[in-house]
Design a protein around this motif. Structure first.
Motif, PDB file in Angstrom:
ATOM      1  N   VAL A   1       6.984 -11.722   4.457  1.00 46.23           N
ATOM      2  CA  VAL A   1       7.377 -12.960   3.772  1.00 46.23           C
ATOM      3  C   VAL A   1       8.004 -12.666   2.405  1.00 46.23           C
ATOM      4  N   LEU A   2       7.189 -12.283   1.429  1.00 45.59           N
ATOM      5  CA  LEU A   2       7.713 -12.098   0.077  1.00 45.59           C
ATOM      6  C   LEU A   2       7.174 -10.821  -0.572  1.00 45.59           C
ATOM      7  N   TYR A   3       7.964 -10.270  -1.483  1.00 47.52           N
ATOM      8  CA  TYR A   3       7.464  -9.264  -2.412  1.00 47.52           C
ATOM      9  C   TYR A   3       7.034 -10.008  -3.669  1.00 47.52           C
TER      10      TYR A   3
ATOM     11  N   PHE B   1      -2.031 -15.967   6.596  1.00 47.31           N
ATOM     12  CA  PHE B   1      -1.173 -15.548   5.486  1.00 47.31           C
ATOM     13  C   PHE B   1      -2.009 -14.627   4.603  1.00 47.31           C
ATOM     14  N   HIS B   2      -1.534 -13.416   4.391  1.00 44.35           N
ATOM     15  CA  HIS B   2      -2.289 -12.467   3.578  1.00 44.35           C
ATOM     16  C   HIS B   2      -1.314 -11.564   2.843  1.00 44.35           C
ATOM     17  N   ALA B   3      -1.819 -10.627   2.090  1.00 45.11           N
ATOM     18  CA  ALA B   3      -0.962  -9.753   1.289  1.00 45.11           C
ATOM     19  C   ALA B   3      -1.526  -8.345   1.265  1.00 45.11           C
ATOM     20  N   LEU B   4      -0.621  -7.383   1.166  1.00 42.70           N
ATOM     21  CA  LEU B   4      -0.995  -5.986   1.014  1.00 42.70           C
ATOM     22  C   LEU B   4      -0.469  -5.476  -0.320  1.00 42.70           C
ATOM     23  N   VAL B   5      -1.333  -4.781  -1.046  1.00 46.99           N
ATOM     24  CA  VAL B   5      -0.937  -4.125  -2.284  1.00 46.99           C
ATOM     25  C   VAL B   5      -0.947  -2.626  -2.009  1.00 46.99           C
ATOM     26  N   PHE B   6      -0.005  -1.907  -2.597  1.00 50.71           N
ATOM     27  CA  PHE B   6       0.139  -0.482  -2.289  1.00 50.71           C
ATOM     28  C   PHE B   6      -0.076   0.392  -3.532  1.00 50.71           C
ATOM     29  N   PRO B   7      -1.294   0.356  -4.108  1.00 54.46           N
ATOM     30  CA  PRO B   7      -1.550   1.174  -5.292  1.00 54.46           C
ATOM     31  C   PRO B   7      -1.459   2.665  -4.997  1.00 54.46           C
TER      32      PRO B   7
ATOM     33  N   CYS C   1       3.374  -6.379  -4.489  1.00 58.49           N
ATOM     34  CA  CYS C   1       2.453  -6.864  -3.466  1.00 58.49           C
ATOM     35  C   CYS C   1       3.307  -7.518  -2.385  1.00 58.49           C
ATOM     36  N   THR C   2       3.035  -7.236  -1.130  1.00 52.86           N
ATOM     37  CA  THR C   2       3.839  -7.748  -0.023  1.00 52.86           C
ATOM     38  C   THR C   2       3.029  -8.759   0.772  1.00 52.86           C
ATOM     39  N   SER C   3       3.521  -9.980   0.857  1.00 52.56           N
ATOM     40  CA  SER C   3       2.824 -11.002   1.640  1.00 52.56           C
ATOM     41  C   SER C   3       3.348 -11.017   3.070  1.00 52.56           C
TER      42      SER C   3
END
Length: 593
Positions: free
Chosen positions: A561-563, A490-496, A363-365
């Motif tokens: 930001v972060l993985y 601040f949010h996050a993307l998940v790449f299923p 997940c990438t923030s």
């Protein structure tokens, strides 16, 4: 139970500081106010409570003589028993509401959560040879509609109830047969045909046909749904025969098989056409491994579909219980990740045989600036300084947990200019900001509850550099409505679904990236994705994604930001446990040895 709730309401109003058996002053008028009823009805309630031995009511006689009420039952124990009774009847909303209303000043909530934790996990159904998995959730399941979902939690639950035309194998990266056993396309990838399996049944008994696929796709394209982006290039979808469906596209799309594997394109029954859908979504029916037995505000009950085309799930039933997202409960409730075994095996230590597994997905923030709002973020140098204040390695050290390593782009195997960030200490930033003419205007920084710790950490770093920060924490059901009011998100993307998920993150109606970036940049990104989809070579597509990343970071509208990693602990007595690309365990594969 109504009488008991009225008893608690009166105890809360008149005897909160008193032990059971001690009389409290209370006029009939005050009793009526506490119960929100007339004095006549208040008398009836008092009489009923007296008959049940819960209170003693002494009406005052004459001027100056006050009425008294004596509570016979211990408030905390009664509250605990009543909350348990609601929970045992699967009315979890009523149980939590009762505790929130009357539990302050007692240990009832703590005792209830301890009892609830013991009722969760993997177990045999009492009196029956059925395997049941009961899990708590601290976030709501907002929708089970594939055309309207946003979050991974909803996507995972949709995946339990519905099926797609094809499946994406996370381990091999290959497309596998799903509802379609065969597919073909023309030479420029503008026409795709799928051949459906025979004998696939919806949960209601209706056999799948190409008409169901046509209905699903047309609903996506023309139904005004959030996920209509996936059919943006569709010219026509038609049922060639009962089991053959054809898509015609306005431009080449070599990713179309991955589109067809997306949960967004989960197939719905054509019987919905022309009918009010509200009733259907209370108990939706797909062709998936589990069928919905009940879905209320606080509970989702799934049972195994015995006729699923891939075979019956090992579990007989899955019950998802929504726990209020209140820190008081969160600190006392064991997480679902630790509940995929029976209660006797919860001492989670390697020496006790527990194993930790991680998902391959990350997940990438990100931090996205609201470029449609006036504020200091309109200065590119200000945005750059904020980015330099966020020392990713320090963030990982201090917050730890699922935070893995600094992000350099959407995917953790893609390099970008984010790798060259030179961090600065707050004192240095303060001086540089003053030299640039920053006037001390405050920032409103927003995140959902699941990212509260991250955004608070960032806000504190900015405050040390003299930037006033107001942190706004929103639930997943409210955050979209306040985007226009915040300066930074601040949010996050998940790449299923990898590439498809990236396109979704930038094109979905209401997506954070799309909503906050400039219209010019959003339009350019969409055109770039069209170029990528027209490339049959994955390497060429990656090059385009890299260009998109570089422009986003180069113009400082987005900061990676972060993985973050997905992981869980489980005991080897439970088999079939793996974390899917959505960060969840696949229910259909779990069984106990």
């Amino acid at each position: 139970m109504l009488a008991l709730e009225r008893y608690l309401a009166l105890y809360e109003r008149f005897g909160r500081e008193l032990a059971a058996g001690v009389a409290a002053e209370a006029s009939l008028e005050q009793v009526a106010e506490a119960l929100y009823c007339t004095e006549r009805n208040a008398k009836l309630v008092l009489r009923k409570l007296e008959e049940e031995g819960l209170i003693e009511w002494q009406a005052g006689r004459g001027r100056g003589n006050r009425s008294h009420i004596t509570f016979r039952e211990d408030r905390e124990q009664l509250l605990l028993n009543l909350s348990r009774q609601y929970a045992e009847e699967s009315d979890y909303n009523a149980a939590f509401q009762l505790l929130q209303t009357y539990g302050e000043g007692t240990a009832a909530s703590d005792k209830f959560m301890e009892w609830m934790s013991g009722s969760f996990g993997f177990r045999k159904q009492a009196g029956r040879e059925e395997d049941v998995l009961r899990l708590p959730l601290f976030r709501p399941i907002l929708t089970l509609d594939p055309a309207d979902y946003v979050y991974c939690l909803c996507s995972h639950m949709i995946q339990q109830v519905f099926d797609r035309l094809v499946l994406y194998d996370e381990q091999t990266g290959q497309i596998m047969p799903g509802l379609a056993h065969y597919w073909e396309h023309n030479k420029d990838a503008t026409e795709w045909s799928f051949h459906l399996r025979k004998g696939v049944l919806f949960h209601g008994g209706h056999e799948l046909s190409s008409e169901d696929v046509v209905f699903t796709v047309e609903r996506l394209k023309y139904g005004g749904k959030r996920n209509s982006w996936i059919m943006r290039s569709l010219l026509k979808v038609e049922a060639v025969s009962e089991r053959v469906v054809r898509f015609q596209l306005s431009q080449p799309n070599w990713l179309f098989l991955k589109f067809a594997a997306s949960n967004v394109m989960s197939i719905l029954p054509a019987g919905l056409r022309g009918h009010n859908e509200e009733r259907f979504w209370k108990r939706p029916a797909g062709t998936g491994p589990f069928q919905v037995d009940e879905w209320t505000g606080g509970r989702l009950l799934l049972s195994a579909n015995p006729l699923h085309y891939q075979g019956r799930a090992h579990l007989d039933q899955v019950e998802i219980v929504q726990v209020p997202q209140i820190e008081h409960y969160n600190n006392r409730m064991i997480s679902w990740q630790q509940l995929i075994c029976d209660s006797a095996l919860r001492d989670i230590k390697a020496e006790n045989g527990w194993v930790q597994i991680e998902s391959k997905s990350r997940c990438t923030s990100l931090l996205s600036w609201n470029m449609h709002k006036e504020g200091p973020q309109q200065s590119e140098r200000f945005r750059s300084m904020v980015n330099r204040l966020i020392d990713r390695n320090a963030m990982i050290r201090e917050l730890s947990g699922y935070r893995d390593f600094p992000a350099e782009g959407f995917f953790h195997d893609v390099k970008s200019s984010a790798a060259s960030i030179s961090y600065c200490v707050p004192e240095e930033a303060l001086q540089l900001l003053q030299e640039e003419g920053y006037d001390g205007s405050p920032l409103t920084v927003c995140a959902t509850t699941s990212h509260s710790d991250d955004v608070q950490w960032i806000a504190e770093r900015l405050r040390r550099a003299g930037i006033p920060v107001h942190v706004r924490i929103e639930g997943p059901d409210t955050i979209h409505s306040v985007l226009g009011e915040v300066d930074m998100l601040f949010h996050a993307l998940v790449f299923p679904e990898e590439e498809v998920s990236l396109i979704e993150g930038c094109e979905q109606e209401g997506s954070f990236l799309k909503e906050l970036m400039t219209q010019e940049l959003s339009g350019w990104a969409m055109a770039s994705f069209d170029q990528a989809m027209a490339c049959p070579d994955p390497a060429d597509r990656k090059r385009i994604y890299r260009e998109i990343e570089e422009r986003l970071t180069g113009e400082l509208q987005v900061h990676f930001v972060l993985y973050m990693k997905f992981y869980t602990d489980y005991h080897p007595s439970l088999k079939g446990v793996r974390i899917n690309s959505l960060g969840w365990i696949d229910f259909k594969d779990i069984f106990r040895a």
